[in-house]
Structures are given as structure tokens and as C-alpha cells.
Design an enzyme around this catalytic site. Structure first.
Site, PDB file in Angstrom:
ATOM      1  N   PHE A  13     -14.423   3.684   7.331  1.00 52.14           N
ATOM      2  CA  PHE A  13     -15.633   3.489   8.226  1.00 52.14           C
ATOM      3  C   PHE A  13     -15.984   2.382   6.821  1.00 52.14           C
ATOM      4  O   PHE A  13     -16.869   2.618   5.584  1.00 52.14           O
ATOM      5  CB  PHE A  13     -16.376   3.675   8.259  1.00 52.14           C
ATOM      6  CG  PHE A  13     -16.291   4.590   9.280  1.00 52.14           C
ATOM      7  CD1 PHE A  13     -14.716   4.582  10.122  1.00 52.14           C
ATOM      8  CD2 PHE A  13     -17.133   5.275  10.817  1.00 52.14           C
ATOM      9  CE1 PHE A  13     -14.148   5.629  11.746  1.00 52.14           C
ATOM     10  CE2 PHE A  13     -16.625   5.940  11.435  1.00 52.14           C
ATOM     11  CZ  PHE A  13     -15.854   6.089  12.554  1.00 52.14           C
ATOM     12  N   GLU A  14     -16.198   0.442   7.750  1.00 49.98           N
ATOM     13  CA  GLU A  14     -15.872  -0.243   6.608  1.00 49.98           C
ATOM     14  C   GLU A  14     -17.540  -0.888   6.922  1.00 49.98           C
ATOM     15  O   GLU A  14     -17.714  -0.866   8.189  1.00 49.98           O
ATOM     16  CB  GLU A  14     -15.278  -0.923   5.859  1.00 49.98           C
ATOM     17  CG  GLU A  14     -14.436  -0.414   5.263  1.00 49.98           C
ATOM     18  CD  GLU A  14     -12.940  -0.681   4.523  1.00 49.98           C
ATOM     19  OE1 GLU A  14     -13.351  -2.515   4.385  1.00 49.98           O
ATOM     20  OE2 GLU A  14     -12.574  -0.458   4.500  1.00 49.98           O
ATOM     21  N   GLY A  15     -18.672  -2.310   6.520  1.00 54.34           N
ATOM     22  CA  GLY A  15     -18.861  -3.077   7.283  1.00 54.34           C
ATOM     23  C   GLY A  15     -20.220  -2.603   7.852  1.00 54.34           C
ATOM     24  O   GLY A  15     -21.163  -1.578   7.097  1.00 54.34           O
ATOM     25  N   MET A  51     -10.684  -1.470   3.103  1.00 53.45           N
ATOM     26  CA  MET A  51      -9.610  -1.894   3.095  1.00 53.45           C
ATOM     27  C   MET A  51      -9.443  -3.148   3.692  1.00 53.45           C
ATOM     28  O   MET A  51      -9.904  -3.252   5.199  1.00 53.45           O
ATOM     29  CB  MET A  51      -8.707  -0.895   3.432  1.00 53.45           C
ATOM     30  CG  MET A  51      -7.957  -0.579   1.898  1.00 53.45           C
ATOM     31  SD  MET A  51      -8.951   0.763   1.109  1.00 53.45           S
ATOM     32  CE  MET A  51      -8.559   2.050   1.840  1.00 53.45           C
TER      33      MET A  51
END
Length: 612
Positions: free
Chosen positions: A397-399, A1
Site C-alpha cells: 500500500f502506497e500513496g 513500487m
């Protein structure tokens, strides 16, 4: 997000994976093996190697193969196979052979990059290839079978992003193998100790079997090459019946005698988490403002059943020390006081809503690379939960937060520290807060469904190590997981279980992506490593609430089509699902703020559909 409506960084492109793969492999140069002379008793064992009978005896991935009348090397027909996306147009057949015997494989090929090979030899699998064959060229290679090998698979394939290739007059020369008999049904099927959502099974091996199929209530649920398997994704306190069959190139045996098992009593986040049968999940911009404006907790509409506070973020990428605070007055002039915020949370909870802290987001990179970071994560997240009286945790958790180390190839037993430590940290939080702890996750498609094609850096290295990196986390925590809502947006095209690519923005994408979660899928195409299906009540569909909220906005009419297909089996379009799941939990939106900015269109459509 993300804090802004649209992704600010460059999107992850699937083409990067195939480009790196092709660059690394094609640099090796073409090799053509020298074949030994065939013995007098040798025969051509390949079936329909001249493709005069169409594709009889051959199987081509993704429907990539056909036969043509020109160009041919001999006879009147040849194979034409076309790579597409990540499908290299592999056409294969399995041939019966003798153990400890020499074989020569040959074919005439034409195309930019064409491969010929044999697998399952029991010794060293072989392959050879040619580059830029403008006219038919012969490829040959040879191998010796292992002491117990009775069948091998021979194949041709092209390469990613290249035009169609042609193959003709394929031969496998050597001593013919004895006819393969269908194996006997497995015996001794027994169940280990069942948990609330899983049952371990084991059985006695069947002579001549190359694999086994596990059935639950007469429906196949997984394939395995070993004599044990664990069936997961089951409901608590429920009775199940299991059977196993044995398979080889000759066919499938009868099913074993059935064993009946009742799962353990449920509890904790793996249950419904106190959610309604159909729930609406939304993210509330609590720590920042953007174009959608700040929404006070007390002003969150009643439609939202789960409210994820966005975001808790680390003091540094690797510290594990998570902090959360309300948006500064300078950025959000209408922000409430801490006391008002806490009081509003209690009021929402009294009305049956769940309020969680969401960790990560687009800017909040979290890498638990050490046990110290793991312990700091548990301590700091506990402090946030206790300070605001929250119901649980959302992992967003992203990236580059999750990435698989080279050599970490099995999602069932991960070894990468950031993965292992995250799993351990969440289990510690679950143990601390007990049965009422609500656990949700919001991964991107790159980290989940892309795992059907790619997992980590891949067998040759060079792939994006983040591909499929959420799968070991989801799998290890599935008994504690309340809800998974993959972000079906800000995504490249993803291959579904129909081996076709699906693009965001319409019902088809959500149907295909959700079907993968509710059906299960082999990871990186490996049938021995199947990610098991989740229960429908553990799954919601993640979407942008408005066109401003993110790429891939789906109109209410298309959202309704997706729900109709998945829950009722209607309005499915061209994609054929593997089931119908009336218990699908619901929808997730980024975000509550953007939906209010858009006059509540997303929530109103949810309420109208589920009769809220």
C-alpha cells in the site's frame, strides 16, 4: 513500487512537515508570563544555570548544544544550541522540587525563536517564548507543582529551520525538594500467557519510581512508565529470562528477581514461511509492461525465492474489490496464456519458490474505510489466491492508502478505520489459509522509519497524517508476518537512531534503516510508546535492482558493505548498529524484470554473497 522506473508523482518532502508545524505554531504570537514574587525561603534550584561549567547538568538533543564565550548575558559563558532538520535543539535538566509549591522559572535568551518551559509539573505544564530577540531578553513563567510531584524538567529550545539561539542565567526559584532516593527493586514480577512471539509481564510498583526498564537475558529491551509491558519479537518454542528495574532522577534500582518463560510453539506466517535461511525477493511485472520488458513466469531465474505478482488493484479506491489479470497482448506481445502462467507457478512452487499476489503499488490506492470494503477485500483476494494457487499475500500500500485520523496517536491501539479494517482483513485471510500462509509487506520509509520523528498529524495537527501509518499494521500483524522489506528508495533523508539524517544510495542508509527495525524505536520520540524490534528472519532490505528501476540505486559493493555490517559487524562506516544479526533474511528488489534488463546484476550479487 511503481510501474515505471522512476516515481512519476512529486516526492514527499520532510520539509513539508516542519513547515506546516512552524507556520501553525509561530502564528500564535509571543507570550511572556508575569511571575509572582519569590518567597524569603526560596532558592535557585537550577544547576549550572549560567553555563559556567559547560553543559554540566544539561542534556541537549542530537548533540545540538555547546557553550560559548560570546554573546553572554552574565559571567563568561552561555549556551548556544543549533536546531537542525526536525531537531529543535532542546536542552533540559531535571530538578528536585516540593509537592504543592510555587515556582518561578526565568532565563535570558537571544535568537529568532527561543522557548523556555517546564514539564512534569503535575498540574499544568508551562512555556513561554520570544520572537526575533536580537539582543538578550528575559523570559519568565511560573507554575505550581502537583500534590505528589517531586521533580520537574526545565528546558529551552529553538525552532525548526532557524539559526542557533543563546540562553544564559537560567533560574528556577522556589522551595528545594527533599533528596530523591533511588527506588527499590520491583517485586512480584510475573508473566502472563506467552504466545509464539510475545510475553506479557507485570509487577508491583516501587515507591518513588518514575519509570521501569525491562530486561531480557540481561539486555534492556524497553522502557515503560507503567507496571506492565509486553515483550515482543521473540522466537517460538524458546526459553527467555526477564527482569525489571525501577528508575527515577536519582538513578536505577537493582534488577528484580528473574522470571523464566518459554514461548508457545510457532506456526503460520510468523515463522519462516518455508523460506530458505537467506532469501531473495522480487516483484514480477505480470499485469503491465514498462521499459524493462515483460518476463514470463517460466523465465524467472532460479535465484528468486519469493516472486510477488505486481499488481492486484482495486476497482475503485474505496471498494476493497481487488482484481488481477495478466498483461494484455497489445501491451505485452510475449505474454503467456493463463494456463501456461498457472503451470509455471506450480513449477516454481515445486522447486521450493513462493509466489504471492502483491496488492497496491504506486497506482493501486486501497482504502478499506468500511467493513463492506474490508469484506470485499477478503473475498476478492481469496479468489485471486485460489484461482492461481498462490502461497500468500504481499501488502504494498502506497500513496494515500494508509493515513491516520486526527487523535489516533498510539500505534498499539489504532482507531482509524482504514488501519483497523486492513488488520482485520489480513487476520481473516491468515485464519482461512492457515499455517502455510506467507505474508509480506513493502512499505516506504515515510510510513515506517519516519515514525521515529513523526506519527500521524502530530500533537498540534498539521503534520502529514501518513507519517508512520504502517507501524500499527506491522505491529498488530507481527505474529503473522513472514517478511518485512521496507523500500529503501524513492525516499527523502530519514533520521536514524543516532539522531542523524541518512540519505539513500549507499550502505549507510540501509544499515541505519534496518538497524531501526531490528532494534526498535520510540514512536515520535515518546519513550512510553516503543515500536518493538522485529526478528531478523522477518526482515529483508528493499532496493532498486538497477539505476533505471528507481531513485536510490545502490551499487553491489555498497550492498555488500551493508550486509557485512548488519550480519557480521564489519564494514559499518560511521554508523554504530545496536547489534549484529546473522539471521537477516535477505534482500528484496524492484524488480525481477529490471534485474533481467540489467543482466542479472542484483541477483548475481546476492548469490555470490550468500553462496547460492
Amino acid at each position: 513500487m511503481e510501474r515505471t522506473g522512476s516515481r512519476t508523482g512529486p516526492p514527499v518532502r520532510l520539509s513539508r512537515l516542519t513547515a506546516v508545524l512552524s507556520a501553525g505554531l509561530l502564528a500564535a504570537g509571543a507570550l511572556v508570563a508575569t511571575a509572582p514574587a519569590a518567597g524569603a525561603a526560596d532558592a535557585d534550584l537550577a544547576r549550572n544555570g549560567g553555563f559556567e561549567a559547560g553543559l554540566d547538568g544539561w542534556s541537549c538533543t542530537g548533540g545540538s548544544g555547546t557553550t560559548v564565550g560570546t554573546p553572554v548575558h552574565g559571567g563568561t559563558s552561555a549556551l548556544k544550541a543549533t536546531p537542525a532538520g526536525s531537531d529543535n535543539a532542546r536542552c533540559s535538566q531535571t530538578v528536585t522540587v516540593k509537592p504543592d509549591s510555587a515556582y518561578t522559572l526565568g532565563a535570558w535568551v537571544q535568537g529568532s525563536y527561543v522557548y523556555l518551559g517546564a514539564s512534569g509539573t503535575g498540574t499544568t505544564d508551562v512555556s513561554t517564548w520570544t520572537q526575533s530577540a536580537g539582543a538578550y531578553r528575559q523570559l519568565t513563567t511560573s507554575f505550581r507543582t502537583g500534590p505528589t510531584t517531586t521533580s520537574v524538567t526545565v528546558y529551552t529550545h529553538g525552532w525548526y529551520g532557524t539559526p542557533a539561539y543563546y540562553a544564559d542565567d537560567l533560574t528556577l526559584t522556589g522551595p528545594g525538594g527533599d533528596p530523591v532516593a533511588v527506588p527499590a527493586a520491583p517485586t512480584g514480577l510475573r508473566a502472563g500467557t506467552a504466545t509464539a512471539s510475545a510475553v506479557p509481564l507485570s509487577w508491583t510498583a516501587s515507591a518513588g519510581a518514575t519509570g521501569y526498564r525491562v530486561y531480557r537475558g540481561g539486555t534492556k529491551v524497553l522502557d515503560t512508565t507503567g507496571t506492565s509491558a509486553t515483550v515482543t519479537g521473540l522466537a517460538a518454542s524458546s526459553a527467555y529470562s526477564f527482569q525489571v528495574s525501577a528508575v527515577n532522577s536519582a538513578g536505577e534500582s537493582a534488577k528484580s528477581a528473574a522470571v523464566s518463560v518459554t514461548t508457545a510453539t510457532g506456526g503460520g506466517g510468523g515463522g519462516n514461511g518455508g523460506l530458505p535461511a537467506h532469501a531473495l525477493v522480487g516483484y514480477l511485472h505480470s499485469s503491465f509492461a514498462n521499459g524493462s520488458g515483460y518476463t514470463r513466469m517460466a523465465d524467472v531465474p532460479d535465484s528468486w525465492d519469493v516472486i510477488n505478482l505486481a499488481f492486484g488493484e482495486p476497482t475503485s479506491v474505496t471498494s476493497g474489490d481487488i482484481r488481477f489479470s495478466l498483461c494484455p497482448v497489445a501491451e505485452c506481445p510475449n505474454v503467456e496464456s493463463e494456463a501456461e502462467f498457472k503451470a509455471a507457478i506450480k513449477a516454481k512452487q515445486a522447486a521450493g519458490k513462493k509466489v504471492l499476489i502483491s496488492i497496491g503499488g504506486q497506482n493501486g490506492q486501497v482504502q478499506l474505510a468500511s467493513t463492506a470494503a474490508r469484506d470485499a477485500f477478503v473475498s476478492s483476494v481469496s479468489k485471486i489466491i485460489d484461482t492461481y494457487g498462490l502461497d500468500g499475500l504481499d501488502i504494498d500500500f502506497e500513496g494515500h492508502s494508509l493515513s491516520l485520523a486526527t487523535g489516533d496517536t498510539d500505534f498499539r491501539s489504532p482507531t482509524t478505520p482504514v488501519i483497523v479494517n486492513l488488520i482485520s482483513a489480513v487476520k481473516s485471510l491468515k485464519a482461512k489459509y492457515g499455517a502455510g500462509f506467507v505474508l509480506t509487506m513493502a512499505p516506504e520509509t515515510f510510513f515506517v522509519q519516519l515514525g521515529y520523528q513523526y506519527y500521524g498529524s502530530g500533537p498540534w495537527g498539521g503534520q502529514d497524517p501518513r507519517a508512520g501509518a504502517y507501524l500499527p499494521v506491522i505491529h498488530a500483524l507481527r505474529d503473522d508476518l513472514t517478511l518485512l522489506h521496507v523500500q529503501d528508495y524513492n525516499s527523502g533523508s530519514i533520521m536514524g537512531l543516532d539522531n542523524q539524517y541518512h540519505s539513500m544510495g549507499g550502505a549507510d542508509f540501509h544499515i541505519a534503516m534496518t538497524d531501526m527495525l531490528l532494534t526498535g524505536f520510540p514512536v515520535a520520540g515518546d519513550q512510553s510508546k516503543v515500536f518493538p524490534a522485529l526478528r531478523p528472519e522477518q526482515v529483508a532490505i528493499g532496493l532498486p535492482a538497477s539505476t533505471q528501476a528507481g531513485n536510490g540505486h545502490t551499487s553491489p559493493a555498497e550492498v555488500t558493505k551493508a550486509l557485512d555490517c548488519l550480519t557480521k559487524g564489519t564494514s559499518c562506516g560511521t554508523y554504530r548498529t545496536h547489534g549484529t544479526w546473522s539471521g537477516l533474511r535477505g534482500l528484496m528488489a524492484w524488480s525481477i524484470n529490471w534485474d533481467r534488463f540489467n543482466n542479472g546484476e542484483f541477483a548475481k550479487n546476492f548469490d555470490a554473497y550468500f553462496g547460492s
